[in-house]
Design an enzyme around this catalytic site. Structure first.
Site, PDB file in Angstrom:
ATOM      1  N   PHE A   1      -1.479  -1.799   4.761  1.00  0.00           N
ATOM      2  CA  PHE A   1      -1.396  -2.660   3.582  1.00  0.00           C
ATOM      3  C   PHE A   1      -2.787  -2.740   2.938  1.00  0.00           C
ATOM      4  O   PHE A   1      -3.778  -2.989   3.621  1.00  0.00           O
ATOM      5  CB  PHE A   1      -0.890  -4.052   3.957  1.00  0.00           C
ATOM      6  CG  PHE A   1      -0.518  -4.860   2.754  1.00  0.00           C
ATOM      7  CD1 PHE A   1       0.678  -4.624   2.099  1.00  0.00           C
ATOM      8  CD2 PHE A   1      -1.370  -5.827   2.262  1.00  0.00           C
ATOM      9  CE1 PHE A   1       1.026  -5.352   0.964  1.00  0.00           C
ATOM     10  CE2 PHE A   1      -1.033  -6.565   1.121  1.00  0.00           C
ATOM     11  CZ  PHE A   1       0.165  -6.323   0.478  1.00  0.00           C
TER      12      PHE A   1
ATOM     13  N   ASP B   1      -2.300  -7.864  12.509  1.00  0.00           N
ATOM     14  CA  ASP B   1      -1.680  -8.483  11.342  1.00  0.00           C
ATOM     15  C   ASP B   1      -0.174  -8.527  11.613  1.00  0.00           C
ATOM     16  O   ASP B   1       0.472  -7.478  11.740  1.00  0.00           O
ATOM     17  CB  ASP B   1      -1.995  -7.636  10.094  1.00  0.00           C
ATOM     18  CG  ASP B   1      -1.353  -8.190   8.829  1.00  0.00           C
ATOM     19  OD1 ASP B   1      -0.329  -8.887   8.928  1.00  0.00           O
ATOM     20  OD2 ASP B   1      -1.860  -7.887   7.721  1.00  0.00           O
TER      21      ASP B   1
ATOM     22  N   TYR C   1       5.065 -16.690   4.204  1.00  0.00           N
ATOM     23  CA  TYR C   1       6.019 -16.738   3.075  1.00  0.00           C
ATOM     24  C   TYR C   1       7.090 -15.667   3.167  1.00  0.00           C
ATOM     25  O   TYR C   1       7.923 -15.560   2.281  1.00  0.00           O
ATOM     26  CB  TYR C   1       5.278 -16.641   1.726  1.00  0.00           C
ATOM     27  CG  TYR C   1       4.193 -15.593   1.643  1.00  0.00           C
ATOM     28  CD1 TYR C   1       4.502 -14.243   1.555  1.00  0.00           C
ATOM     29  CD2 TYR C   1       2.846 -15.959   1.646  1.00  0.00           C
ATOM     30  CE1 TYR C   1       3.504 -13.289   1.474  1.00  0.00           C
ATOM     31  CE2 TYR C   1       1.850 -15.015   1.575  1.00  0.00           C
ATOM     32  CZ  TYR C   1       2.179 -13.668   1.483  1.00  0.00           C
ATOM     33  OH  TYR C   1       1.185 -12.724   1.416  1.00  0.00           O
ATOM     34  N   LYS C   2       7.051 -14.858   4.240  1.00  0.00           N
ATOM     35  CA  LYS C   2       8.094 -13.829   4.383  1.00  0.00           C
ATOM     36  C   LYS C   2       9.233 -14.399   5.238  1.00  0.00           C
ATOM     37  O   LYS C   2       9.987 -15.228   4.767  1.00  0.00           O
ATOM     38  CB  LYS C   2       7.489 -12.562   4.986  1.00  0.00           C
ATOM     39  CG  LYS C   2       6.379 -11.942   4.131  1.00  0.00           C
ATOM     40  CD  LYS C   2       5.848 -10.690   4.789  1.00  0.00           C
ATOM     41  CE  LYS C   2       4.600 -10.170   4.121  1.00  0.00           C
ATOM     42  NZ  LYS C   2       4.806  -9.713   2.736  1.00  0.00           N
TER      43      LYS C   2
ATOM     44  N   ARG D   1      12.638  -0.776  -0.670  1.00  0.00           N
ATOM     45  CA  ARG D   1      12.657  -1.548   0.592  1.00  0.00           C
ATOM     46  C   ARG D   1      13.801  -2.547   0.562  1.00  0.00           C
ATOM     47  O   ARG D   1      14.001  -3.243  -0.433  1.00  0.00           O
ATOM     48  CB  ARG D   1      11.360  -2.333   0.763  1.00  0.00           C
ATOM     49  CG  ARG D   1      10.148  -1.528   1.023  1.00  0.00           C
ATOM     50  CD  ARG D   1       9.003  -2.425   1.508  1.00  0.00           C
ATOM     51  NE  ARG D   1       8.764  -3.589   0.649  1.00  0.00           N
ATOM     52  CZ  ARG D   1       7.834  -4.494   0.870  1.00  0.00           C
ATOM     53  NH1 ARG D   1       7.053  -4.396   1.940  1.00  0.00           N
ATOM     54  NH2 ARG D   1       7.663  -5.519   0.052  1.00  0.00           N
TER      55      ARG D   1
HETATM   56  C1  LIG Z   1       0.664  -6.452   6.132  1.00  0.00           C
HETATM   57  C2  LIG Z   1       0.261  -7.449   5.113  1.00  0.00           C
HETATM   58  N1  LIG Z   1      -0.940  -8.050   5.197  1.00  0.00           N
HETATM   59  C3  LIG Z   1      -1.320  -8.966   4.275  1.00  0.00           C
HETATM   60  C4  LIG Z   1      -0.493  -9.310   3.219  1.00  0.00           C
HETATM   61  C5  LIG Z   1      -0.881 -10.319   2.189  1.00  0.00           C
HETATM   62  O1  LIG Z   1      -2.059 -10.970   2.417  1.00  0.00           O
HETATM   63  P1  LIG Z   1      -2.390 -12.303   1.612  1.00  0.00           P
HETATM   64  O2  LIG Z   1      -1.625 -13.420   2.266  1.00  0.00           O
HETATM   65  O3  LIG Z   1      -3.847 -12.461   1.737  1.00  0.00           O
HETATM   66  O4  LIG Z   1      -1.957 -12.097   0.187  1.00  0.00           O
HETATM   67  C6  LIG Z   1       0.763  -8.714   3.113  1.00  0.00           C
HETATM   68  C7  LIG Z   1       1.644  -9.084   1.986  1.00  0.00           C
HETATM   69  O5  LIG Z   1       2.682  -8.582   1.773  1.00  0.00           O
HETATM   70  C8  LIG Z   1       1.136  -7.757   4.067  1.00  0.00           C
HETATM   71  O6  LIG Z   1       2.319  -7.162   3.974  1.00  0.00           O
END
Ligand SMILES: Cc1ncc(COP(=O)(O)O)c(C=O)c1O
Length: 409
Positions: free
Chosen positions: A127, A196, A221-222, A368
């Site tokens: 990401f 992550d 938020y997912k 997706r």
């Molecule tokens: C793997 C991953 N890391 C980080 C993020 C987003 O990071 P942030 O909360 O800083 O916007 C996402 C968002 O979809 C993600 O899929």
């Protein structure tokens, strides 16, 4: 073998032990929502909780709410509640800031713990925000970033590596790393791991403490349904907390914030991960949203996620020869979304949305479809694939309005 039918989907729903949980969500009746891997649906009770926080706590009780209504403690309290989702202990998790910012903090702390080493190992195609943060921390600390193919990570871990930083489930393909094996291999080589967990938390049981994970971040938020911009969590194993070197020292991470001392003195425990004032409205929304998981076993969530994903893959294989499933075929190597490649993926996703099926698009050619076991039904997957078949058969994705690129894809 006979082809699958919509009645098969209804039978699968009838046998689903989590089917009743769907009523805990507000879902527009005409929409088939397969994007809970990006923004989870709205759980019931969140609106009332946020409203109460605004009207009564903020509007009436004003500043006293920091004490009286637990605002000050919210990052720790909600972190403690989140701990069970990742297999951590209550004092190892806080919720505040974004995933990007938390990743920045954890990487700095991890590198400080391996000061004699020179390499930050990560994967290619991860990401983007992770990669940007990894590169910037490496620049600041004078480390070299080695980015290898995801499948080559284990072979690339050696005694030069300070930190292995990876995303558990890949945002584009849904491919899942073996968290336990990577963590163990990193430790054997004397390296630390930063995971992550954005695409796994809330979709499957996780056990960071048992795996010996050092540090982890993830968004809420997912699959946790915390709402747009909900703050992320940060996990630091107990054994690393006393040495946690905070790169963005701020008063919320201070041992005595209201002593207003000139010098920074880190708080004990995970509190020292905090920096500034947390987003209270978003925190209470998340806290209320977690109620949707009440009495829900994450093993059941994972079992349903696998069953829904397999159902989706079966249907695409049977009915959509124009598209190719690019997610791993083996459920053990997959998260909770299925990615399908098509040369005109963007326009197809738009045409599907016009027919009420919400998935999303990722560069260069990926559609997706996320399954969120708390509210996705087997019949939703059937109807989504059915509409995909129609969109391709009628070629309605070729319409000019479906070619227009929006800011968020
Ligand atoms: C793997 C991953 N890391 C980080 C993020 C987003 O990071 P942030 O909360 O800083 O916007 C996402 C968002 O979809 C993600 O899929």
């Amino acid at each position: 073998v006979r082809a699958s039918t919509r009645d098969d989907a209804l039978a699968l729903d009838a046998g689903d032990s989590l089917a009743h949980v769907r009523t805990r969500f507000v879902l527009p009746p005409s929409v088939i929502y397969l994007d809970g891997n990006s923004l989870g649906a709205l759980p019931r009770g969140v609106t009332e909780r946020v409203h109460d926080t605004i009207e009564r706590e903020w509007g009436h009780d004003l500043i006293s709410s920091w004490n009286e209504h637990g605002w000050w403690d919210a990052p720790r309290r909600i972190g403690a509640r989140l701990a069970r989702f990742i297999g951590a202990e209550a004092g190892e998790v806080v919720v505040s800031d974004s995933t990007s910012v938390n990743l920045y903090k954890l990487l700095h702390a991890a590198i400080s713990n391996r000061a004699e080493r020179s390499v930050l190992l990560t994967e290619r195609h991860g990401f983007p925000t992770d990669r940007y943060v990894i590169d910037s921390v490496a620049r600041e600390r004078g480390l070299t970033v080695e980015a290898c193919e995801p499948g080559a990570v284990l072979a690339r871990i050696d005694e030069r590596v300070a930190v292995v930083a990876l995303t558990h489930v890949d945002y584009r393909t849904g491919r899942r790393h073996d968290l336990e094996a990577v963590t163990a291999t990193a430790h054997e080589a004397g390296a630390l791991v930063v995971w992550d967990l954005c695409h796994s938390v809330g979709a499957m049981p996780l056990d960071v403490d048992r795996a010996g994970v050092d540090y982890a971040v993830g968004c809420t938020y997912k699959y946790l349904n915390g709402g747009p911009g909900a703050p992320a969590f940060a996990f630091v194993a107990h054994r690393h907390q006393a040495r946690f070197a905070q790169p963005i020292a701020g008063w919320h991470g201070h041992a005595r914030p209201f002593a207003m001392e000139e010098a920074y003195a880190p708080a004990a425990g995970a509190s020292r991960l905090l920096t500034g004032t947390p987003p209270i409205l978003s925190l209470v929304a998340l806290e209320a949203a977690l109620g949707a998981f009440e009495g829900v076993d994450l093993h059941d969530v994972r079992a349903k996620s696998v069953a829904l994903s397999e159902w989706f893959i079966t249907l695409v294989d049977e009915r959509v020869p124009e598209a190719t499933v690019v997610s791993p075929r083996d459920a053990g190597d997959r998260g909770s979304h299925v990615s399908v490649a098509h040369p005109s993926a963007y326009a197809v996703v738009q045409a599907l949305a016009a027919r009420g099926v919400i998935g999303d698009y990722r560069e260069p050619d990926v559609m997706r479809f996320g399954v969120a076991p708390l509210y996705t039904r087997f019949v939703d997957v059937w109807d989504a694939v059915d509409r995909l078949v129609e969109v391709l058969r009628t070629q309605e994705w070729r319409r000019p309005e479906h070619q227009i690129r929006r800011t968020v894809t």
